[in-house]
Scaffold this motif. Structure first.
Motif, mmCIF file in Angstrom:
data_model
loop_
_atom_site.group_PDB
_atom_site.id
_atom_site.type_symbol
_atom_site.label_atom_id
_atom_site.label_comp_id
_atom_site.label_asym_id
_atom_site.label_seq_id
_atom_site.Cartn_x
_atom_site.Cartn_y
_atom_site.Cartn_z
ATOM 1 N N PHE A 1 0.826 -1.210 0.000
ATOM 2 C CA PHE A 1 0.000 0.000 0.000
ATOM 3 C C PHE A 1 0.861 1.262 0.000
ATOM 4 C CE2 PHE A 1 -3.383 -2.891 1.572
ATOM 5 C CZ PHE A 1 -4.268 -2.663 0.532
ATOM 6 N N LYS A 2 1.986 1.221 0.677
ATOM 7 C CA LYS A 2 2.887 2.373 0.681
ATOM 8 C C LYS A 2 3.413 2.636 -0.727
ATOM 9 C CE LYS A 2 6.991 4.052 3.105
ATOM 10 N NZ LYS A 2 8.007 3.697 4.115
ATOM 11 N N PHE A 3 3.781 1.580 -1.448
ATOM 12 C CA PHE A 3 4.262 1.719 -2.828
ATOM 13 C C PHE A 3 3.209 2.383 -3.706
ATOM 14 C CE2 PHE A 3 4.370 0.073 -7.152
ATOM 15 C CZ PHE A 3 5.641 0.449 -7.553
ATOM 16 N N TRP A 4 1.974 1.863 -3.661
ATOM 17 C CA TRP A 4 0.917 2.430 -4.505
ATOM 18 C C TRP A 4 0.545 3.839 -4.063
ATOM 19 C CZ3 TRP A 4 0.287 1.185 -9.158
ATOM 20 C CH2 TRP A 4 0.460 -0.117 -9.583
ATOM 21 N N GLY A 5 0.628 4.116 -2.769
ATOM 22 C CA GLY A 5 0.356 5.467 -2.290
ATOM 23 C C GLY A 5 1.383 6.464 -2.810
ATOM 24 N N ILE A 6 2.666 6.098 -2.729
ATOM 25 C CA ILE A 6 3.724 6.973 -3.239
ATOM 26 C C ILE A 6 3.590 7.142 -4.745
ATOM 27 C CG2 ILE A 6 6.226 7.134 -3.618
ATOM 28 C CD1 ILE A 6 6.532 5.838 -0.810
ATOM 29 N N LEU A 7 3.308 6.046 -5.449
ATOM 30 C CA LEU A 7 3.131 6.131 -6.899
ATOM 31 C C LEU A 7 1.960 7.038 -7.255
ATOM 32 C CD1 LEU A 7 4.144 5.133 -9.647
ATOM 33 C CD2 LEU A 7 2.544 3.241 -9.450
ATOM 34 N N LEU A 8 0.888 6.965 -6.496
ATOM 35 C CA LEU A 8 -0.268 7.826 -6.736
ATOM 36 C C LEU A 8 0.085 9.292 -6.510
ATOM 37 C CD1 LEU A 8 -3.288 8.057 -7.391
ATOM 38 C CD2 LEU A 8 -3.730 7.796 -4.954
ATOM 39 N N ILE A 9 0.839 9.581 -5.468
ATOM 40 C CA ILE A 9 1.274 10.959 -5.212
ATOM 41 C C ILE A 9 2.129 11.470 -6.366
ATOM 42 C CG2 ILE A 9 2.748 12.387 -3.726
ATOM 43 C CD1 ILE A 9 1.723 10.619 -1.365
#
Length: 171
Positions: free
Chosen positions: A137-145
Motif C-alpha cells: 500500500f505504501k508503494f501504490w500510495g507513493i506512486l499515486l502521489i
C-alpha cells in the motif's frame, strides 16, 4: 554508579497513590478472522501470480516490440514509430514491468506469510505478512502521489503554453 537507573520524574505519583498496572492490550484473532485472512491470502496470492505473468508479458513485449520496430524501420524507413527509437520503447516497457513486479512480489509475500500464520498460528509470519501488505500500500500510495504531481505539472505547463501561445498569436 554501576547500579544507576534512570527514572522519569514527570510520571511520579503523589506519595499517597499507588501505581495502577495497565493491562497489556492484546489483539485477539478469532476463527472468523483467521478464515477471512486465509481467504484473503488465497486471492492475494492469485493477484500476485497474475502480476508476475503481466510483468513477464511486458518484458516479452518490450523485446518483441523492439524487433517489430527494427523490421518496420527496414521496410518503411522514416516512420514515426521508428523515429521514436526501439531502445526507448524497450526501456519504457521494461520499466513498466518492474513497476508492476514489485507490488506483485509484495502481494505474493503477504499471501504466503498470511497462509503460514493462519495454518500454523505463527505470530512472526503474521507480522511479516502485515509488513508486506503495508509495503504494497505504501508503494501504490507513493506512486499515486507522484502521478498526481505529474498531472498537476502537466496542467500547469499546458496552461502556461496556452497563455504564451495566445499572447504570441495576438501580435
Amino acid at each position: 554508579m554501576e547500579n544507576f537507573e534512570e527514572t522519569e520524574e514527570t510520571n511520579a505519583l503523589p506519595e499517597n497513590e499507588t501505581p495502577v498496572e495497565q493491562p497489556e492490550i492484546k489483539l485477539i484473532v478469532t476463527e472468523d478472522i483467521r478464515s477471512y485472512l486465509y481467504d484473503m491470502a488465497k486471492w492475494t496470492k492469485f493477484l500476485g501470480i497474475f502480476g508476475f505473468v503481466i510483468s513477464a508479458l511486458l518484458v516479452m513485449f518490450a523485446f518483441g516490440a523492439t524487433a517489430f520496430i527494427a523490421v518496420l524501420s527496414k521496410y518503411s524507413p522514416g516512420t514515426q514509430l521508428g523515429s521514436l527509437g526501439a531502445g526507448f520503447i524497450m526501456v519504457y516497457f521494461i520499466f513498466l514491468a518492474l513497476l508492476y513486479f514489485y507490488p506483485s512480489l509484495m502481494l505474493f509475500k503477504h499471501a504466503t506469510a498470511a497462509q503460514k500464520a493462519v495454518l500454523f498460528g505463527d505470530q512472526l509470519s503474521l507480522s511479516t505478512s502485515m509488513s508486506n501488505l503495508k509495503s504494497f500500500f505504501k508503494f501504490w500510495g507513493i506512486l499515486l502521489i507522484v502521478l498526481i504531481a505529474m498531472y498537476v505539472l502537466i496542467f500547469v505547463f499546458a496552461g502556461i503554453a496556452g497563455i504564451a501561445g495566445t499572447a504570441m498569436g495576438g501580435h
